[in-house]
Design a protein around this motif. Structure first.
Motif, PDB file in Angstrom:
ATOM      1  N   LEU A 110       2.168   2.811  12.564  1.00  0.00           N
ATOM      2  CA  LEU A 110       2.812   1.745  11.809  1.00  0.00           C
ATOM      3  C   LEU A 110       3.660   0.937  12.772  1.00  0.00           C
ATOM      4  O   LEU A 110       4.593   1.461  13.377  1.00  0.00           O
ATOM      5  CB  LEU A 110       3.688   2.328  10.693  1.00  0.00           C
ATOM      6  CG  LEU A 110       4.512   1.336   9.881  1.00  0.00           C
ATOM      7  CD1 LEU A 110       3.597   0.365   9.122  1.00  0.00           C
ATOM      8  CD2 LEU A 110       5.418   2.068   8.920  1.00  0.00           C
ATOM      9  N   GLN A 148      -6.299   3.477  13.390  1.00  0.00           N
ATOM     10  CA  GLN A 148      -5.605   3.094  12.159  1.00  0.00           C
ATOM     11  C   GLN A 148      -4.261   2.485  12.531  1.00  0.00           C
ATOM     12  O   GLN A 148      -3.308   3.187  12.847  1.00  0.00           O
ATOM     13  CB  GLN A 148      -5.387   4.306  11.252  1.00  0.00           C
ATOM     14  CG  GLN A 148      -6.665   4.936  10.766  1.00  0.00           C
ATOM     15  CD  GLN A 148      -6.382   6.197   9.964  1.00  0.00           C
ATOM     16  OE1 GLN A 148      -5.435   6.916  10.247  1.00  0.00           O
ATOM     17  NE2 GLN A 148      -7.196   6.453   8.967  1.00  0.00           N
ATOM     18  N   LEU A 149      -4.209   1.160  12.504  1.00  0.00           N
ATOM     19  CA  LEU A 149      -2.998   0.425  12.837  1.00  0.00           C
ATOM     20  C   LEU A 149      -2.562  -0.391  11.639  1.00  0.00           C
ATOM     21  O   LEU A 149      -3.390  -1.027  10.988  1.00  0.00           O
ATOM     22  CB  LEU A 149      -3.231  -0.508  14.019  1.00  0.00           C
ATOM     23  CG  LEU A 149      -3.513   0.172  15.355  1.00  0.00           C
ATOM     24  CD1 LEU A 149      -4.103  -0.804  16.343  1.00  0.00           C
ATOM     25  CD2 LEU A 149      -2.236   0.761  15.897  1.00  0.00           C
ATOM     26  N   SER A 150      -1.278  -0.388  11.344  1.00  0.00           N
ATOM     27  CA  SER A 150      -0.738  -1.154  10.224  1.00  0.00           C
ATOM     28  C   SER A 150       0.504  -1.904  10.683  1.00  0.00           C
ATOM     29  O   SER A 150       1.252  -1.424  11.530  1.00  0.00           O
ATOM     30  CB  SER A 150      -0.348  -0.242   9.061  1.00  0.00           C
ATOM     31  OG  SER A 150      -1.453   0.487   8.602  1.00  0.00           O
ATOM     32  N   LEU A 151       0.714  -3.069  10.087  1.00  0.00           N
ATOM     33  CA  LEU A 151       1.925  -3.842  10.333  1.00  0.00           C
ATOM     34  C   LEU A 151       2.860  -3.654   9.144  1.00  0.00           C
ATOM     35  O   LEU A 151       2.441  -3.796   8.005  1.00  0.00           O
ATOM     36  CB  LEU A 151       1.616  -5.329  10.498  1.00  0.00           C
ATOM     37  CG  LEU A 151       0.968  -5.736  11.815  1.00  0.00           C
ATOM     38  CD1 LEU A 151       0.547  -7.192  11.762  1.00  0.00           C
ATOM     39  CD2 LEU A 151       1.926  -5.509  12.966  1.00  0.00           C
ATOM     40  N   GLY A 152       4.111  -3.345   9.422  1.00  0.00           N
ATOM     41  CA  GLY A 152       5.097  -3.169   8.355  1.00  0.00           C
ATOM     42  C   GLY A 152       5.651  -4.510   7.918  1.00  0.00           C
ATOM     43  O   GLY A 152       5.992  -5.359   8.738  1.00  0.00           O
ATOM     44  N   THR A 153       5.710  -4.719   6.619  1.00  0.00           N
ATOM     45  CA  THR A 153       6.298  -5.938   6.043  1.00  0.00           C
ATOM     46  C   THR A 153       7.220  -5.540   4.904  1.00  0.00           C
ATOM     47  O   THR A 153       7.267  -4.377   4.502  1.00  0.00           O
ATOM     48  CB  THR A 153       5.213  -6.893   5.498  1.00  0.00           C
ATOM     49  OG1 THR A 153       4.474  -6.221   4.480  1.00  0.00           O
ATOM     50  CG2 THR A 153       4.277  -7.364   6.585  1.00  0.00           C
ATOM     51  N   THR A 209       0.861  -1.174   0.000  1.00  0.00           N
ATOM     52  CA  THR A 209       0.000   0.000   0.000  1.00  0.00           C
ATOM     53  C   THR A 209       0.896   1.222   0.000  1.00  0.00           C
ATOM     54  O   THR A 209       2.085   1.140   0.282  1.00  0.00           O
ATOM     55  CB  THR A 209      -0.907   0.019   1.254  1.00  0.00           C
ATOM     56  OG1 THR A 209      -0.060   0.004   2.407  1.00  0.00           O
ATOM     57  CG2 THR A 209      -1.829  -1.181   1.264  1.00  0.00           C
ATOM     58  N   ALA A 260       2.555   8.701   9.510  1.00  0.00           N
ATOM     59  CA  ALA A 260       2.307   7.638  10.483  1.00  0.00           C
ATOM     60  C   ALA A 260       3.319   7.695  11.618  1.00  0.00           C
ATOM     61  O   ALA A 260       4.484   8.017  11.427  1.00  0.00           O
ATOM     62  CB  ALA A 260       2.359   6.275   9.801  1.00  0.00           C
ATOM     63  N   ASP A 305       2.346   6.059   4.281  1.00  0.00           N
ATOM     64  CA  ASP A 305       1.869   7.318   4.831  1.00  0.00           C
ATOM     65  C   ASP A 305       3.001   7.922   5.648  1.00  0.00           C
ATOM     66  O   ASP A 305       3.404   7.371   6.669  1.00  0.00           O
ATOM     67  CB  ASP A 305       0.645   7.062   5.708  1.00  0.00           C
ATOM     68  CG  ASP A 305       0.005   8.337   6.184  1.00  0.00           C
ATOM     69  OD1 ASP A 305       0.519   9.429   5.860  1.00  0.00           O
ATOM     70  OD2 ASP A 305      -1.019   8.260   6.878  1.00  0.00           O
ATOM     71  N   PRO A 352      -2.199   7.644  11.799  1.00  0.00           N
ATOM     72  CA  PRO A 352      -2.080   6.181  11.805  1.00  0.00           C
ATOM     73  C   PRO A 352      -0.799   5.758  12.520  1.00  0.00           C
ATOM     74  O   PRO A 352       0.152   6.532  12.631  1.00  0.00           O
ATOM     75  CB  PRO A 352      -2.035   5.814  10.323  1.00  0.00           C
ATOM     76  CG  PRO A 352      -1.646   7.060   9.617  1.00  0.00           C
ATOM     77  CD  PRO A 352      -2.076   8.211  10.460  1.00  0.00           C
TER      78      PRO A 352
END
Length: 147
Positions: A105, A131-136, A60, A66, A63, A103
């Protein structure tokens, strides 16, 4: 005599040095440098090297606003690059979100305990993060030789 005056005039013009004023050029270079420094966005990743897990899903768009939360392989925690103890995570997230909803990250090392990853996500949710995202990282692409 007019021929002599013309020759003197031409000699005087030839002796004048041509000077190029580079001050406006230097001014413009500095203005452009300042403009790009002010308008560029700097991203901060964790201060420690973290091996992110691989994911085959398409990436994606990143941002740049974040908040960065890093979980090390030993279970240590970094908030925006600064090492913090676990009991400070929730207050830090609450404080940051009170200023501006952003958000979060989570960059969890591949070798970090799963329980710690879930705990970090839960503390962020309890602090009000929506707004939570996992970094990969993307898996390495295999190149076919074409033979």
């Amino acid at each position: 005599m007019p021929q002599h005056r013309l020759e003197n005039h031409l000699l005087q013009e030839a002796e004048e040095e041509v000077q190029v004023n580079i001050s406006p050029l230097v001014d413009m270079v500095f203005l452009l440098l300042i403009f790009f420094m002010v308008t560029s966005v700097f991203t901060r990743q964790g201060a420690l090297p973290v091996t992110l897990p691989q994911a085959s899903s398409p990436p994606t768009t990143a941002d740049n606003t974040a908040l960065c939360l890093t979980l090390t392989s030993e279970g240590g925690l970094l908030w925006e690059g600064e090492a913090i103890p676990w009991h400070e995570l929730r207050p830090r997230v609450e404080e940051a979100l009170a200023l501006r909803k952003r958000p979060i990250l989570l960059l969890a090392d591949q070798g970090s305990p799963t329980g710690k990853t879930v705990e970090a996500l839960e503390q962020c949710r309890l602090a009000g993060a929506t707004q939570l995202s996992l970094g990969t990282q993307s898996p390495p692409t295999s190149r076919s030789s074409g033979f």
